[in-house]
Design an enzyme around this catalytic site. Structure first.
Site, PDB file in Angstrom:
ATOM      1  CG  ASP A 177      -1.909   1.153   1.158  1.00  0.00           C
ATOM      2  OD1 ASP A 177      -1.540   2.228   0.653  1.00  0.00           O
ATOM      3  OD2 ASP A 177      -3.059   0.970   1.586  1.00  0.00           O
ATOM      4  CG  HIS A 178       1.273   3.998  -3.350  1.00  0.00           C
ATOM      5  ND1 HIS A 178       0.190   3.404  -3.913  1.00  0.00           N
ATOM      6  CD2 HIS A 178       1.091   5.328  -3.473  1.00  0.00           C
ATOM      7  CE1 HIS A 178      -0.628   4.330  -4.355  1.00  0.00           C
ATOM      8  NE2 HIS A 178      -0.111   5.509  -4.105  1.00  0.00           N
ATOM      9  CG  HIS A 240      -4.653   4.003  -0.685  1.00  0.00           C
ATOM     10  ND1 HIS A 240      -3.618   3.102  -0.710  1.00  0.00           N
ATOM     11  CD2 HIS A 240      -5.065   4.090  -1.969  1.00  0.00           C
ATOM     12  CE1 HIS A 240      -3.417   2.699  -1.944  1.00  0.00           C
ATOM     13  NE2 HIS A 240      -4.285   3.274  -2.728  1.00  0.00           N
TER      14      HIS A 240
END
Ligand code: NAD
Length: 484
Positions: A177-178, A240
């Site tokens: 999950d950047h 996110h």
């Protein structure tokens, strides 16, 4: 102050989908920057594995073009480019067939870290995992990295988890999950747990509410068909925004290690309340002077998928009972801005002759653009005008405090890939976290589907539908301005 770069161990990194958009835009330029910084060792090898009928030279050319396109001219340098391209190899492979796997095996060198990055659609996760294991290409020391979307509901996420768990241990699986790779997100933990100042106040007694906003100016672009099956809840909130919420709401872990942190995040997800229909606002951008509306963009005039979502959420535990979390994300909004704001309560009594309700401390954590943190404090307005109060920001942005070092903040992908090589899973989602997030998400989506809810329209370039403003107004609060 100059950042100290410690090179990671030598590695073989295989990128399934190495010719795809994500590899070209993020993964390969990120690796280039790590090499330029001296973090990626010269003994590293990067193998593109994809369907395209090209060879090593063709892959290098494709990557050269990607670097020219996605790395600013002043960062790109011919000598580093040549060194980087020399580390690249290519194997034409069929993820669901038999071709290419022997060639891939020959690329893997003994005695180095082996990482397999699945930069492909989730339907290929299982087939690739199986072939890697059965053909003896990956072993119990190898690591795999998987991209979002990790499922579209609890059932599909479980299936994906099982398809990986048949061949790899959880300690080998890195679900990206950047958002978790952003510098400020880690700094949020440093600020919370490295200072005495904040943690004692970090609860419902002192925090009035929390806002998490991820606003985009872009529409759904070329991803219309995919997006319309997904929507903001699945595409942004389930992963996110919930991950950000977890980092804010979690209890202090005993150590900064992967399982301690992820155990605490999991407890937060499990403490999330079900969301009442009145606490959700869904929207779609209307057609406007700047372009077609959502319905035209996705080519589905009857779509009821949301590309804007705002909600009021409760976390039912001792720390947060009574403190609402307001989440908001949307496309074609007035600015590109991601921000977390911790809004503290007002001082209990004012000794100054000023109206109540004007001043409260706000810790704002900015994820993009211009990563940084600000703490709003109330001070006396300078000058002879008597005791008048104003709010000023204490700027904790990296640029000023850290000088040159801040200019080189690695992109989230770069940092996360280096974490994989180092074997650090702290900033990656564990399987049970992902399933818990879907277990919370599914009934919310099922609820609005059962009610046949139709998203509200909002103007492009606005802050979203008016009902989203009401979500806070009725609680006597307001959203923070979406500022670029
Ligand atoms: P893409 O369509 O641009 O690229 C897909 C890649 O997979 C290509 O290299 C293709 O050759 C390869 N591929 C497809 N089928 C294959 C097969 N049967 N055998 C071998 N290789 C095969 O996709 P993308 O945008 O790069 O996205 C890849 C994954 O990352 C997707 O799951 C996507 O949801 C996710 N993702 C992408 C982005 C992004 O910004 N592009 C962001 C987050 C997550």
């Amino acid at each position: 102050m100059v950042a100290r770069i410690i090179p990671v161990d030598p590695f073989d990194l295989v990128i399934f989908g190495g010719t795809g958009d994500l590899a070209r835009r993020k993964i390969l330029p990120g690796l280039y920057r790590r090499l330029a910084d001296g973090q990626m060792p010269p003994e590293a090898r990067v193998v593109g594995a994809a369907r395209s009928e090209i060879d090593d030279a063709g892959f290098r050319e494709l990557v050269r073009e990607a670097l020219v396109e996605f790395i600013p001219d002043d960062v790109l340098d011919a000598e580093t480019m040549d060194r980087f391209l020399a580390l690249l190899h290519y194997v034409q492979i069929d993820a669901v067939g038999e071709t290419g796997w022997n060639e891939l095996k020959q690329q893997m060198r003994p005695g180095v870290v082996h990482v397999f990055y699945f930069s492909v659609g989730p339907s290929l996760f299982g087939p690739i995992a199986e072939r890697l294991k059965h053909r003896g290409i990956a072993d119990s020391d190898s690591r795999i990295v998987v991209e979002k979307p990790f499922g579209k509901d609890l059932a599909s996420a479980r299936e994906l988890n099982e398809s990986l768990a048949c061949h790899f241990d959880e300690t080998q699986i890195y679900r990206i999950d950047h958002y978790l790779g952003k510098e400020t997100v880690q700094n949020l933990m440093a600020v919370r747990f490295g200072n005495m100042l904040f943690e004692p106040l970090w609860n419902s007694q002192y925090v009035d509410h929390i806002q998490i906003t991820v606003a985009e100016t872009v529409g759904v672009g070329g991803r219309g068909e995919y997006y319309d099956r997904s929507g903001a809840m699945r595409d942004m909130v389930q992963n996110h925004l919930l991950q950000l919420l977890c980092l804010i709401a979690m209890e202090p872990p005993a150590r900064y290690d992967s399982d301690a942190v992820r155990d605490e995040k999991l407890k937060v997800i499990r403490a999330l309340d079900a969301v009442a229909p009145d606490d959700i606002v869904r929207g779609q951008y209307a057609e406007g002077p700047d372009g077609p509306g959502y319905l035209e963009d996705v080519g589905n005039p009857r779509s009821r998928t949301e590309c804007f979502l705002a909600m009021r959420l409760g976390v039912s535990n001792w720390r947060w009972a009574g403190t609402p979390f307001y989440l908001r994300t949307g496309k074609r909004l007035k600015a590109r801005a991601s921000e977390i704001a911790i809004v503290f309560k007002e001082a209990p009594h004012s000794i100054f002759d000023v109206p109540r309700g004007r001043h409260s401390n706000i810790l704002s954590i900015r994820l993009q653009p211009n990563e940084g943190m600000q703490l709003g404090v109330t001070i006396k307005e300078p000058g002879p005008g008597g005791m008048r109060l104003i709010d000023v920001p204490l700027d904790m942005s990296f640029a000023e405090a850290l000088g040159e070092q801040a200019e080189d903040i690695p992109d989230a992908y770069e940092r996360l890939i280096m974490d994989v090589i180092r074997g650090n899973q702290t900033l990656f989602m564990r399987g049970d976290e992902v399933e818990a997030a879907w277990a919370w998400t599914d009934p919310v989506i099922a609820g609005w589907e059962a009610r046949g809810h139709v998203p509200s329209r909002y103007d492009q370039g606005s802050s979203g539908p008016d009902d989203a403003l009401m979500l806070l107004h009725r609680d006597g609060r307001r959203w923070r301005e979406i500022r670029p």
